[in-house]
Structures are given as structure tokens and as C-alpha cells.
Design a protein around this motif. Structure first.
Motif, PDB file in Angstrom:
ATOM      1  N   LEU A  88      42.079  16.303 -43.026  1.00  0.00           N
ATOM      2  CA  LEU A  88      43.190  15.569 -42.774  1.00  0.00           C
ATOM      3  C   LEU A  88      44.402  16.618 -43.473  1.00  0.00           C
ATOM      4  O   LEU A  88      44.120  16.889 -44.714  1.00  0.00           O
ATOM      5  CB  LEU A  88      43.562  14.117 -43.174  1.00  0.00           C
ATOM      6  CG  LEU A  88      45.195  13.723 -43.165  1.00  0.00           C
ATOM      7  CD1 LEU A  88      45.456  13.527 -42.002  1.00  0.00           C
ATOM      8  CD2 LEU A  88      44.714  12.409 -44.097  1.00  0.00           C
ATOM      9  N   GLN A 103      40.588   8.932 -45.222  1.00  0.00           N
ATOM     10  CA  GLN A 103      39.881  10.557 -45.599  1.00  0.00           C
ATOM     11  C   GLN A 103      38.890  10.021 -46.324  1.00  0.00           C
ATOM     12  O   GLN A 103      37.675  10.765 -46.463  1.00  0.00           O
ATOM     13  CB  GLN A 103      40.987  11.387 -45.977  1.00  0.00           C
ATOM     14  CG  GLN A 103      40.388  12.710 -46.239  1.00  0.00           C
ATOM     15  CD  GLN A 103      40.071  13.591 -45.065  1.00  0.00           C
ATOM     16  OE1 GLN A 103      40.579  14.729 -45.055  1.00  0.00           O
ATOM     17  NE2 GLN A 103      39.315  13.021 -44.374  1.00  0.00           N
ATOM     18  N   TYR A 148      41.572  16.194 -48.323  1.00  0.00           N
ATOM     19  CA  TYR A 148      40.130  16.789 -48.063  1.00  0.00           C
ATOM     20  C   TYR A 148      39.429  17.069 -49.613  1.00  0.00           C
ATOM     21  O   TYR A 148      38.174  17.166 -49.587  1.00  0.00           O
ATOM     22  CB  TYR A 148      40.318  17.927 -47.032  1.00  0.00           C
ATOM     23  CG  TYR A 148      39.026  18.537 -46.540  1.00  0.00           C
ATOM     24  CD1 TYR A 148      38.201  17.801 -45.887  1.00  0.00           C
ATOM     25  CD2 TYR A 148      38.646  19.834 -47.270  1.00  0.00           C
ATOM     26  CE1 TYR A 148      37.010  18.444 -45.449  1.00  0.00           C
ATOM     27  CE2 TYR A 148      37.507  20.480 -46.746  1.00  0.00           C
ATOM     28  CZ  TYR A 148      36.621  19.665 -46.070  1.00  0.00           C
ATOM     29  OH  TYR A 148      35.465  20.339 -45.494  1.00  0.00           O
TER      30      TYR A 148
END
Length: 279
Positions: A88, A103, A148
Motif C-alpha cells: 500500500l 495492510q 508496508y
């Protein structure tokens, strides 16, 4: 010796290549993706060695069913590879709570859940190997990939604790940190719903680089990644906990290690200096 593998995220890229290589090496592999039809090619290529399973990592019931089915069909699980995950794109300020949670569900909670489900089987048989696929982002940061990076850092921290916890039970843990490989990671990369112009110049080149990964001739081949992972699993107890994969991964992490040492030295100098006069 043939082993029983469960590999997540096998619709394309690194997971697909790894499942193909493991089957070619004689292993039996349960492969997962959100849509099983994405793995039809693997099943046709290796009948009897590949078992496709539908899996959405954020669905706890599907995770439990996938592990149960894999263990039932294969007769157990010797190797779990937590490979599934997507990125993301967005800065800390741009990402909302729901986007961050989503995420982390994919990058941390899902692999944690599958590990928890597989461990009783591995402990009972007295052996097993858990391979968590991280990234160079697990040990350094890239602007625009805040969630991330946070997820991969968390996955590596969990893996380090896990390795100490399960070693007495004969279970090994490896964190594989690939560098730049030609996969669809970049084209599938989501973006924060609310982007801010203030960060456009800083993060624009990074987003372009991510989007172009699949077509970058300098990027590593997924087949090379697969070969390295098979070598790591064969190495057994002699393999270190964290292993970069790809020449660029070593280059990135050399930079990260050097920066960490410099930061530690600067912190030591600051905190050991004579206190500043108050007032």
C-alpha cells in the motif's frame, strides 16, 4: 527427501515460481491464492504434487480451513512459506486507520495466524521449517511505503522471537529478504485514498519505480528467488535466521547496517556527553 509444503501467495511472482520449483524438486505443495484458477497452470504442470487452495489471509476461518486441508491432503506439513502479501503506497500522514489495519492484517496478522495454526503439527512431529518472506524494507525504510515498511519490520521481529521459542521443538525459522525482483508487486500496489500534494515530489519517483518493477530488465528473476529458497530449506540448521536474496538486497542492507552503526555511534556520543547547563 520429499517434503510437504504449504506456500501462500502463489497466483504469480515469487510464490508461483517457488511452488513450481518445489514441485519440480519432488515435493508435494499446497498452494494458496484468493482465486484458485490463478494456480491452474501449476496444478496442470504437476498433477499429484500441487494442491490449490483458496485463501484470503484476512479471513481467520479460511486460514484454519487451508491449514486443515493441506495437512489432511499432504499427510502433514514440513515447510510453511508465508509469502502472500501486497503493498500500500502512502505516507504516514496520508494513510487512515483502516488502511493501516488492512495492510498489517495482510503482512503481520495473517502470517502470524498461519504460523500459530501450523505449529502444533510441527511440534507433534518434532520438526518443521517456517519461512517468512520479508523484504529489504524489513530492515530499512522507503518514503511512501510507511505501512508496508512497518509490516515487514513487525514480521521480522515476530520471526526473531519465534525462532527462539520453537528451536527446542525442532522447528527452524528463516526470514528471507528479497531485493528487486520482476513481479507484479508494483502494478498491484494500492494507494492511499487521500494523497497530499505536500508529499508528491518526495514520493513520486518511488511510486514510479514500484510500478515499473515487472518490466525492469535489471530486476531479479522469480525463478532465481525460488532456487535460493530451496537451497535455504535444504541447508537446515546451518542457515542463519535472516537471509537477503538478490545482489541488490545485499547492497541495500550493507547501506542500512552502516547507517545503523553510524546512528548508534552518534547516539552514544550524545548520551555520554556532559549534560548541558540548565537554565
Amino acid at each position: 527427501m520429499a517434503q510437504r509444503w504449504l506456500v501462500t501467495g502463489c497466483s504469480s511472482g515469487l510464490g508461483y515460481a517457488l511452488a513450481d520449483a518445489a514441485a519440480q524438486a519432488g515435493h508435494r505443495v499446497a498452494v494458496t491464492a484468493r482465486r484458485t484458477e490463478a494456480m491452474d497452470g501449476l496444478a496442470r504442470a504437476w498433477p499429484g504434487r500441487i494442491t490449490p487452495l483458496a485463501l484470503e489471509l484476512r479471513d481467520a476461518a479460511q486460514c484454519a480451513e487451508a491449514v486443515h486441508t493441506a495437512a489432511d491432503v499432504l499427510g502433514g506439513i514440513d515447510v510453511l512459506v508465508n509469502n502472500a502479501g501486497g503493498g500500500l503506497f502512502g505516507t504516514v500522514e496520508e494513510l487512515c486507520d483502516d488502511e493501516v489495519r488492512d495492510q498489517l492484517e495482510t503482512l503481520v496478522v495473517g502470517p502470524w495466524r498461519l504460523t500459530r495454526l501450523v505449529l502444533p503439527l510441527m511440534r507433534a512431529q518434532g520438526h518443521g521449517h517456517i519461512v517468512n518472506v520479508s523484504s529489504v524494507a524489513g530492515r530499512m525504510a522507503f518514503p511512501g511505503l510507511a505501512a508496508y515498511v512497518a509490516g515487514k519490520h513487525a514480521l521480522e521481529g515476530m520471526s526473531q522471537a519465534l525462532a527462539a521459542e520453537v528451536a527446542p521443538h525442532g522447528v527452524r525459522v528463516t526470514v528471507v529478504a528479497p531485493g528487486h525482483f520482476a513481479t507484479r508487486y508494483g502494478t498491484a500496489l494500492g494507494e492511499a485514498r487521500h494523497r497530499l500534494p505536500a508529499y508528491a515530489e518526495l514520493t513520486g519517483d518511488m511510486l514510479d519505480a514500484c510500478r515499473g518493477m515487472a518490466d525492469d530488465p535489471a530486476a531479479g528473476r522469480p525463478e532465481d528467488f525460488a532456487t535460493r529458497v530451496l537451497d535455504i530449506v535444504r541447508a537446515g540448521a546451518s542457515a542463519p535466521l535472516r537471509i537477503p536474496v538478490g545482489d541488490d538486497a545485499y547492497a541495500y542492507l550493507d547501506i542500512a547496517e552502516r547507517a545503523a552503526r553510524e546512528e548508534l555511534a552518534a547516539a552514544r556520543a550524545l548520551t555520554r556527553a556532559a549534560p548541558s547547563p540548565q537554565g
